[in-house]
Design a protein around this motif. Structure first.
Motif, PDB file in Angstrom:
ATOM      1  N   ARG A 126      17.466  -8.332  -2.972  1.00  0.00           N
ATOM      2  CA  ARG A 126      15.981  -7.895  -2.486  1.00  0.00           C
ATOM      3  C   ARG A 126      16.066  -7.436  -0.592  1.00  0.00           C
ATOM      4  NH1 ARG A 126      13.438 -13.202   0.468  1.00  0.00           N
ATOM      5  NH2 ARG A 126      15.585 -13.946   1.574  1.00  0.00           N
ATOM      6  N   PHE A 127      14.777  -6.284  -0.561  1.00  0.00           N
ATOM      7  CA  PHE A 127      14.428  -5.677   0.366  1.00  0.00           C
ATOM      8  C   PHE A 127      13.540  -6.717   1.186  1.00  0.00           C
ATOM      9  CE2 PHE A 127      16.718  -2.983  -2.330  1.00  0.00           C
ATOM     10  CZ  PHE A 127      17.623  -1.979  -1.189  1.00  0.00           C
ATOM     11  N   THR A 128      13.052  -7.162   2.064  1.00  0.00           N
ATOM     12  CA  THR A 128      11.822  -7.128   2.947  1.00  0.00           C
ATOM     13  C   THR A 128      11.708  -6.621   4.275  1.00  0.00           C
ATOM     14  OG1 THR A 128      12.731  -9.561   1.714  1.00  0.00           O
ATOM     15  CG2 THR A 128      10.771  -9.458   4.037  1.00  0.00           C
ATOM     16  N   PHE A 129      10.259  -6.036   4.248  1.00  0.00           N
ATOM     17  CA  PHE A 129       9.765  -4.994   5.820  1.00  0.00           C
ATOM     18  C   PHE A 129       9.568  -5.688   6.215  1.00  0.00           C
ATOM     19  CE2 PHE A 129      11.753  -2.085   2.346  1.00  0.00           C
ATOM     20  CZ  PHE A 129      11.914  -1.026   2.613  1.00  0.00           C
ATOM     21  N   LEU A 130       9.484  -6.237   7.794  1.00  0.00           N
ATOM     22  CA  LEU A 130       8.819  -7.339   8.794  1.00  0.00           C
ATOM     23  C   LEU A 130       7.840  -6.168   9.915  1.00  0.00           C
ATOM     24  CD1 LEU A 130       8.084  -9.908   9.323  1.00  0.00           C
ATOM     25  CD2 LEU A 130      10.183  -9.966  10.610  1.00  0.00           C
ATOM     26  N   HIS A 131       6.710  -5.722   9.782  1.00  0.00           N
ATOM     27  CA  HIS A 131       5.733  -4.727  10.699  1.00  0.00           C
ATOM     28  C   HIS A 131       5.180  -5.290  11.178  1.00  0.00           C
ATOM     29  CE1 HIS A 131       6.177  -0.397  10.874  1.00  0.00           C
ATOM     30  NE2 HIS A 131       5.548  -0.204  11.711  1.00  0.00           N
ATOM     31  N   GLY A 132       4.903  -4.793  12.718  1.00  0.00           N
ATOM     32  CA  GLY A 132       3.665  -4.946  13.393  1.00  0.00           C
ATOM     33  C   GLY A 132       2.422  -4.360  12.588  1.00  0.00           C
ATOM     34  N   ALA A 133       1.250  -5.346  12.588  1.00  0.00           N
ATOM     35  CA  ALA A 133       0.367  -3.924  12.114  1.00  0.00           C
ATOM     36  C   ALA A 133      -0.557  -3.531  13.428  1.00  0.00           C
ATOM     37  CB  ALA A 133      -1.126  -6.063  11.909  1.00  0.00           C
TER      38      ALA A 133
END
Length: 186
Positions: A126-133
Motif C-alpha cells: 500500500r501507498f499512503t500520501f500525507l500532504h498539507g492542504a
C-alpha cells in the motif's frame, strides 16, 4: 520483525522535524528503525541515495515500512523501482511528496529519468500520501498525481504546511498521523 526506514528532507537530517519522535515511537513498539543521514542531501540524487541505501545491510521485506518526507518521499519511488523482483514491502508513506523538480536546480537529481509507476506500484502492498492542504513548498497537485499513478490513498491535512519545523513550527516535532496510518493495519 516490523521495520521502518525513515528518509529525511533536502538539507535535513535524521535529527530534524518529527523524525526522532517517530523513530522512538516505533522502537517502543518493538520495531527495528533506520533513519540514516542521506549523503550530500543539499542536492538529492536518486542514484547516490540508492547506492548508499542498498550498500547497507538493511533488509527490505514484507514487514518493511518506508517513510519519506519531501525529497525523502520522492527517493522512495526510485528505491522501490530497484528492489529485487521477489521483494514487496508492506507500506510506503510519502509525506509532502512532489512529482517534478519544482523548477529548482537542487532537485533535478531526483528526476533524471522518468519513474516506472507500473513497476513501483507492484513493490509495496500500500501507498499512503500525507500532504498539507496549505503546503507552501510542494503543490497538492503533485501528491494527487502520484496518488493516482500508484493507486494509493491521499490524506490531506489542514494547516499542516510542509510538515516541517520551518514551515509549521514546533508542532512538527511530532507527526501522529503516521502512527494512525500504521495502526489502521494492526
Amino acid at each position: 520483525m516490523k521495520n521502518a526506514l525513515i528518509l529525511h528532507c533536502t538539507g535535513g537530517s535524521p535529527e530534524g522535524n518529527w523524525y526522532p519522535w517517530l523513530g522512538e515511537n516505533l522502537e517502543e513498539r518493538g520495531w527495528k528503525v533506520w533513519a540514516p543521514k542521506l549523503p550530500k542531501n543539499d542536492f538529492p540524487d536518486i542514484r547516490r541515495y540508492n547506492d548508499f541505501l542498498f550498500s547497507s545491510d538493511w533488509e527490505f521485506n514484507s514487514e518493511s515500512v518506508i517513510i519519506g518526507h519531501s525529497s525523502g518521499a520522492v527517493a522512495i519511488l526510485g528505491m522501490l523501482e530497484l528492489l529485487p523482483e521477489d521483494v514487496i514491502i508492506d507500506t510506503a508513506i510519502l509525506v509532502g511528496a512532489f512529482k517534478d523538480d519544482l523548477g529548482r536546480d537542487d532537485l533535478k537529481g531526483l528526476f533524471e529519468k522518468p519513474f516506472d509507476f507500473e513497476k513501483i506500484k507492484t513493490k509495496a502492498r500500500r501507498f499512503t500520501f500525507l500532504h498539507g492542504a496549505d503546503d507552501p513548498i510542494c503543490p497538492l497537485d503533485g501528491a494527487k498525481y502520484l496518488t493516482e499513478r500508484l493507486e494509493g490513498e491521499l490524506i490531506v491535512v489542514p494547516d499542516a504546511k510542509h510538515f516541517s519545523l520551518g514551515t509549521g513550527g514546533a508542532q512538527f516535532t511530532k507527526l501522529p498521523e503516521i502512527l494512525e496510518i500504521l495502526d489502521e493495519e494492526d
